[in-house]
Write a protein that holds these residues in place. Structure first.
Motif, PDB file in Angstrom:
ATOM      1  N   UNK B 241      -4.412   4.278   3.307  1.00  0.00           N
ATOM      2  CA  UNK B 241      -3.855   4.242   1.784  1.00  0.00           C
ATOM      3  C   UNK B 241      -2.553   3.672   1.992  1.00  0.00           C
ATOM      4  N   UNK B 266     -12.317   1.636   4.705  1.00  0.00           N
ATOM      5  CA  UNK B 266     -12.004   1.997   3.354  1.00  0.00           C
ATOM      6  C   UNK B 266     -10.556   1.841   3.065  1.00  0.00           C
ATOM      7  N   UNK B 268      -7.557   2.012   0.349  1.00  0.00           N
ATOM      8  CA  UNK B 268      -7.076   2.032  -1.033  1.00  0.00           C
ATOM      9  C   UNK B 268      -5.784   1.589  -1.201  1.00  0.00           C
ATOM     10  N   UNK B 278      -3.466  -5.901  -2.448  1.00  0.00           N
ATOM     11  CA  UNK B 278      -4.408  -5.387  -3.087  1.00  0.00           C
ATOM     12  C   UNK B 278      -5.839  -5.896  -3.324  1.00  0.00           C
ATOM     13  N   UNK B 279      -5.702  -7.298  -3.158  1.00  0.00           N
ATOM     14  CA  UNK B 279      -7.146  -8.065  -3.341  1.00  0.00           C
ATOM     15  C   UNK B 279      -8.227  -7.635  -2.149  1.00  0.00           C
ATOM     16  N   UNK B 280      -7.673  -7.065  -1.100  1.00  0.00           N
ATOM     17  CA  UNK B 280      -8.244  -6.782   0.023  1.00  0.00           C
ATOM     18  C   UNK B 280      -8.978  -5.210  -0.102  1.00  0.00           C
ATOM     19  N   UNK B 281      -8.509  -4.391  -1.120  1.00  0.00           N
ATOM     20  CA  UNK B 281      -8.670  -3.027  -1.348  1.00  0.00           C
ATOM     21  C   UNK B 281     -10.166  -2.886  -1.623  1.00  0.00           C
ATOM     22  N   UNK B 282     -10.786  -1.757  -1.311  1.00  0.00           N
ATOM     23  CA  UNK B 282     -12.043  -1.334  -1.785  1.00  0.00           C
ATOM     24  C   UNK B 282     -11.850  -0.485  -3.106  1.00  0.00           C
ATOM     25  N   UNK B 283     -10.726   0.215  -3.279  1.00  0.00           N
ATOM     26  CA  UNK B 283     -10.311   0.828  -4.618  1.00  0.00           C
ATOM     27  C   UNK B 283      -9.031   0.625  -4.951  1.00  0.00           C
ATOM     28  N   UNK B 284      -8.472   0.015  -6.032  1.00  0.00           N
ATOM     29  CA  UNK B 284      -7.182  -0.152  -6.665  1.00  0.00           C
ATOM     30  C   UNK B 284      -6.601   0.912  -7.598  1.00  0.00           C
ATOM     31  N   UNK B 285      -5.516   1.548  -7.351  1.00  0.00           N
ATOM     32  CA  UNK B 285      -5.232   2.559  -8.390  1.00  0.00           C
ATOM     33  C   UNK B 285      -4.022   1.930  -9.076  1.00  0.00           C
ATOM     34  N   UNK B 286      -3.986   1.750 -10.352  1.00  0.00           N
ATOM     35  CA  UNK B 286      -2.745   1.410 -11.328  1.00  0.00           C
ATOM     36  C   UNK B 286      -1.737   2.362 -11.292  1.00  0.00           C
TER      37      UNK B 286
END
Ligand code: SF4
Lengths: 135, 526
Positions: B241, B266, B268, B278-286
């Motif tokens: 994370x 995984x 995040x 962030x481009x490599x993330x599975x999940x991006x949180x704004x």
């Protein structure tokens, strides 16, 4: 027109100059130095003066995104939070708690950093938490 | 830092080593100018003739990575001339005998041979620092980003104690922090070995206190650092994370980091822009910017200050506090905080040095820790009368030469760092028009003689290659850099200086050696 000034602290370097954000109709339109701040005492450097410029930038992320193949798709907050919790829990069950880690942030607030390290430490019973301070 | 920013203005001698405050910390530089106006002497140690060096009384352009030899030479002269503060040492410091042996193992001549500064100059600078009524030391990443970075800091502490230049208003040590809340992230325990307020995870009593407060069993084993977690991607570490950090630009040898980011099961990433990471993330949180949240930052002089919400985050983005609460609750952790102030009360209870820091008290000027209770006014400078640990301790620093020095194949020195208009990985400042107008393209500073040899003019393309990768930047011709050296700021995603840097770490602080590696420089195809 609704115009107000919000007293806050510069988001860039560790000096922590005090600044005022000028807010007009719900948008930050300008940054001014804060003469009452003990740090900076009414001065900002060129970075501080432009602190408002990235706030409303069109590239800002506005929705949670999940990776599908090579691109991202929007999902709801409920889905995003349960996906994160489910995946992290699944990994911890399969590989053990030590398989989870986190990078907290030198750009975030103290309260956020506190919660972040508590989340990793209490949530996964390990101490894999750090931030990129060394740069 | 031991003292406060504005106290610098009263120093009689300011010894600046490995910091280009004029560009990285301009407001602190203002205090240094005030000290100069009042007759203070400013000495700068830096291989580059930086903006701060240009404005100083004395500039020592040492060979890269030779800080300890220089300091050892200065301390030898201070001992020989009896300029040390015997009374201060006797009363307040331990370990002097052993330390004396270390210093006597050096001569000014040997120091000079290693760092490239004339012996007479080493002596002169040592005398100015030692004899001034109150001398301050200012340092930054030029000291810490070496394989012996912690030892460099130790040598500086030794110098201040040797002369008794600590524990008074205008003396002390001023590490300048790069990012706005590095101090706070460390203070809050975003470190693998300590809880908030540097309380060790390995201490059973401390751990019991946190277990009780958090209602969960905790681990006594220190965790992994950023670099170690990246290296264990897909093996020891499976789920990661990342909150508002951009290791794909900021870590050394980034090509390798990018490979690692793909390996997590995984990933995040919570951020405000789609960063390179962030481009490599599975999940991006704004998440939210500083203008969209309440909370506190702690500056480099240990001062907690309020951050206030001015506007709402865009679209359905949330403030980071709320996201962490949602996630904590989803993991069954009872993160039922009403507001960041609520979190601060928990910090007050569990971290004694911040016990008296409440939002009400922060309204005007902020508060400098230690501030153990609500009556305490905060602490402007540390170590007055006695050191925090009781007695100070001389530690013998261990000099280690940079891990990668120029050779036949890679004959140039590369060092990386900041420049005035941009901040860190550029995610924020490169999006500010005013700043992008100042500097919008990646560049490398080279000496005019080198430029002539390469046959490149101002703004011409140069290719810079290390054992790890290669980038093309514009040549910026300036005699601020020495012959055979190139300086590249690391703010630019399109020519990532950290493709080149060496991931060699200081074994203690795990800080990478961003300040020295070997490269080849050629005329580029533009
Ligand atoms: S205004 Fe400039 S010097 Fe002040 S905190 Fe911001 S970036 Fe640092």
């Amino acid at each position: 027109m609704d115009c107000r000034f919000v007293r806050t602290t510069c988001p860039f370097c560790g000096t922590g100059c005090g600044m005022l954000l000028k807010v007009v109709d719900g948008r930050v339109v300008d940054t001014l130095p804060d003469r009452e701040s003990v740090v900076g005492r009414g001065h900002l450097c060129i970075k501080g003066w432009s602190a408002h410029e990235f706030v409303h930038h069109p590239d800002r992320l506005t929705h949670p995104l999940v990776k599908k193949g090579d691109s991202f798709e929007r999902i709801s907050w409920e889905e995003a939070i349960s996906l994160a919790a489910e995946k992290f829990r699944g990994i911890a069950e399969q590989y053990g708690n030590d398989a989870i880690g986190g990078f907290s942030s030198a750009k975030c607030t103290n309260e956020e950093n506190y919660l972040f390290q508590k989340l990793i430490r209490a949530g996964f019973q390990n101490n894999n938490v750090d931030h990129c301070a060394r740069l | 830092m031991t003292n406060s920013i504005t106290d610098l203005a009263g120093s009689k001698c300011i010894f600046i080593i490995g910091s280009n405050a004029a560009e990285s910390h301009p407001i602190i530089m203002g205090e240094i100018y005030k000290a100069m106006d009042a007759g203070g002497v400013v000495i700068v140690v830096d291989p580059r003739r930086t903006a701060v060096a240009e404005n100083a009384h004395i500039h020592l352009a040492i060979e890269p990575g030779t800080d300890i030899p220089l300091l050892a030479g200065m301390m030898r002269h201070i001992m020989d001339e009896g300029l040390y503060n015997a009374e201060f040492i006797e009363e307040r410091v331990e370990g002097f005998e052993e330390f004396r042996k270390f210093v006597e193992g050096w001569t000014v001549e040997e120091a000079s041979r290693q760092c490239g500064i004339e012996p007479s100059m080493i002596r002169r600078v040592a005398e100015i620092y030692a004899k001034a009524d109150e001398s301050a030391v200012v340092y930054c990443m030029g000291i810490t980003q070496h394989v012996c970075g912690s030892d460099n800091v130790i040598a500086l502490c030794d110098l201040t104690m040797l002369c008794g230049h600590v524990g008074t208003e205008h003396s002390g040590l001023y590490p300048l922090r790069g990012q706005n809340n590095v101090q706070g992230a460390c203070d809050m325990g975003a470190l693998p070995n300590v809880y908030p307020a540097y309380q060790p995870v390995a201490d059973p009593d401390i751990r019991a206190k946190f277990e009780e407060a958090w209602g969960r069993p905790l681990s006594d084993k220190p965790g992994l650092t950023v670099v170690e977690m990246v290296r264990s991607a897909g093996s020891k570490i499976r789920g990661l994370f990342i909150m508002a950090e951009n290791p794909a630009l900021s870590e050394p040898d980034v090509n390798h980091v990018v490979e690692s980011l793909r390996k997590f099961d995984f990933l995040v990433v919570q951020d405000i822009f789609m960063s390179e990471t962030a481009r490599f993330a599975d999940l991006v949180l704004p998440g939210s910017s500083f203008a969209e949240k309440d909370g506190t930052f702690t500056n480099t002089e240990r001062r907690f200050q309020l951050v206030r919400k001015a506007v709402d985050p865009p679209g359905s983005a949330k403030d980071d506090f709320s996201i962490l609460c949602l996630l904590g609750n989803a993991l069954g952790l009872n993160f039922n905080y009403e507001s960041p102030a609520d979190v601060m009360s928990e910090i007050n209870r569990l971290a004694p040095p911040y016990g008296g820091i409440t939002y009400d008290r922060l309204e005007r000027q902020g508060l400098q820790w230690p501030c153990p209770n609500e009556e305490h006014p905060g602490t402007r400078f540390l170590h007055q009368g006695r050191f925090t640990r009781g007695k100070g301790l001389f530690v013998v620093p261990n000099h280690v030469a940079p891990k990668e020095l120029p050779d036949e194949d890679y004959p140039w020195y590369l060092s990386t760092g900041r420049m005035f208009a941009h901040y860190h990985t550029g995610t924020l400042t490169r999006r500010a028009k005013q700043l992008d107008r100042e500097v919008s393209r990646p560049y490398g500073e080279i000496n005019s003689e080198d430029a002539a040899k390469l046959g490149v003019g101002e703004g011409g393309a140069i290719r810079v290659t290390s054992r790890r990768g290669s980038i093309v930047v514009d040549a910026k011709i300036t005699d601020r850099v020495r012959k055979g050296s190139i300086f590249i700021p690391f703010h630019f995603a399109e020519a990532r200086a950290n493709i080149l840097t060496n991931p060699a770490l200081d074994p203690r602080s795990k800080t990478p050696e961003y300040k020295v590696c070997a490269v080849r420089v050629e005329k580029g195809e533009s």
